[in-house]
Design a protein around this motif. Structure first.
Motif, PDB file in Angstrom:
ATOM      1  N   LEU A  77      -9.058   3.890   1.887  1.00 51.13           N
ATOM      2  CA  LEU A  77      -7.523   4.429   1.801  1.00 51.13           C
ATOM      3  C   LEU A  77      -7.544   5.398   0.638  1.00 51.13           C
ATOM      4  CD1 LEU A  77      -5.974   0.669   1.794  1.00 51.13           C
ATOM      5  CD2 LEU A  77      -5.634   2.494   3.402  1.00 51.13           C
ATOM      6  N   LEU A 103      -4.050  -0.805   8.222  1.00 55.38           N
ATOM      7  CA  LEU A 103      -3.547  -1.804   7.635  1.00 55.38           C
ATOM      8  C   LEU A 103      -2.788  -3.102   8.389  1.00 55.38           C
ATOM      9  CD1 LEU A 103      -0.980   0.328   5.283  1.00 55.38           C
ATOM     10  CD2 LEU A 103      -3.339  -0.910   4.918  1.00 55.38           C
ATOM     11  N   ASN A 116      -2.228   5.435   7.916  1.00 57.79           N
ATOM     12  CA  ASN A 116      -2.857   3.994   7.352  1.00 57.79           C
ATOM     13  C   ASN A 116      -2.537   3.037   8.426  1.00 57.79           C
ATOM     14  OD1 ASN A 116      -4.097   5.451   5.354  1.00 57.79           O
ATOM     15  ND2 ASN A 116      -2.603   4.870   3.905  1.00 57.79           N
ATOM     16  N   ASN A 132      -8.916   8.757   1.976  1.00 58.44           N
ATOM     17  CA  ASN A 132      -8.052   9.581   2.869  1.00 58.44           C
ATOM     18  C   ASN A 132      -6.667   9.926   2.009  1.00 58.44           C
ATOM     19  OD1 ASN A 132      -6.926  10.130   5.791  1.00 58.44           O
ATOM     20  ND2 ASN A 132      -5.201   8.950   4.970  1.00 58.44           N
ATOM     21  N   VAL A 187       0.942  -1.202   0.033  1.00 58.94           N
ATOM     22  CA  VAL A 187       0.203  -0.064  -0.012  1.00 58.94           C
ATOM     23  C   VAL A 187       0.945   1.044   0.109  1.00 58.94           C
ATOM     24  CG1 VAL A 187      -1.729   1.278   1.308  1.00 58.94           C
ATOM     25  CG2 VAL A 187      -1.730  -1.235   1.212  1.00 58.94           C
ATOM     26  N   VAL A 226      -6.830   1.265  -6.293  1.00 60.89           N
ATOM     27  CA  VAL A 226      -6.487   0.902  -4.589  1.00 60.89           C
ATOM     28  C   VAL A 226      -7.171  -0.455  -4.307  1.00 60.89           C
ATOM     29  CG1 VAL A 226      -6.179   1.904  -2.386  1.00 60.89           C
ATOM     30  CG2 VAL A 226      -5.994   3.441  -4.323  1.00 60.89           C
TER      31      VAL A 226
END
Length: 216
Positions: free
Chosen positions: A168, A202, A198, A171, A92, A142
């Motif tokens: 995600l 995660l 994050n 943001n 990510v 994503v």
């Protein structure tokens, strides 16, 4: 297999490339508001009429530059996802880092602010719809990354990959808007802040490490 372009198509593509490169240069040098279509045409070595053959106004030109930026990001992002072998945080972080690192290649912060404002000011215009569609494609990529990680056993199977991917993206997009508003913030500061935000999510979605199978 895609057929090779003929001479006229190559000439047209070359003019378009020159116009967009010229617009990027003039917008950076003069600012979006001060730059005129005439300035762009002069920089590109084409007539004003040629610019208007491709674009209706400066807003169209600006969003076309955004589109070039996003298309390149999406292509590089797809390659990154296909080659990704790291854990959730690493994968990510790499994709978001790619988005951010490429974001100022063709556009300045001022150009981004203008493009965002154009999209918000007139939501029913083709310019706004095109900008929104580009955002949707990035959000989709994503989500694709989270789905890929889930397929490889890196993300818990019960996780809604689309919901997490959308969260995600929302943001990282919001944080990029704040970055564009702040002329002092650097890309490294932006990436560090988003990585910190994050990290808890995660960790929650990451599949637990599987214990090694003992020898039989």
């Amino acid at each position: 297999m895609t057929a090779p372009m003929g001479l006229r198509e190559r000439q047209k593509a070359d003019r378009l490339r020159r116009i967009l490169e010229a617009a990027s240069t003039r917008f950076r040098r003069l600012g979006y508001d001060a730059a005129r279509i005439e300035d762009i045409a002069e920089e590109a070595g084409v007539s004003v009429g040629t610019v208007y053959n491709y674009f209706g106004n400066k807003g169209d030109v600006l969003v076309a530059i955004v589109s070039v930026e996003v298309e390149e990001i999406l292509e590089e992002g797809a390659q990154l996802i296909a080659a990704s072998t790291g854990d959730v945080a690493e994968a990510v972080g790499a994709l978001i880092g790619l988005y951010y690192d490429h974001s100022l290649h063709y556009l300045s912060k001022e150009m981004w602010r203008t493009a965002m404002a154009l999209a918000i000011r007139s939501p029913d215009t083709p310019v706004s719809r095109r900008y929104t569609a580009l955002d949707a494609r990035l959000a989709g990529q994503v989500c694709t990354l989270i789905e890929s990680l889930q397929t490889r056993g890196k993300v818990r199977p019960e996780i809604d990959a689309t919901a997490v991917g959308t969260l995600l993206f929302n943001n990282l997009n919001m944080m990029f808007i704040e970055f564009a508003k702040d002329e002092e913030q650097s890309l490294s500061e932006l990436k560090a802040q988003v990585s910190w935000q994050n990290a808890p999510l995660l960790r929650l979605i990451a599949a637990p490490d599987r214990p090694a199978t003992p020898p039989g």
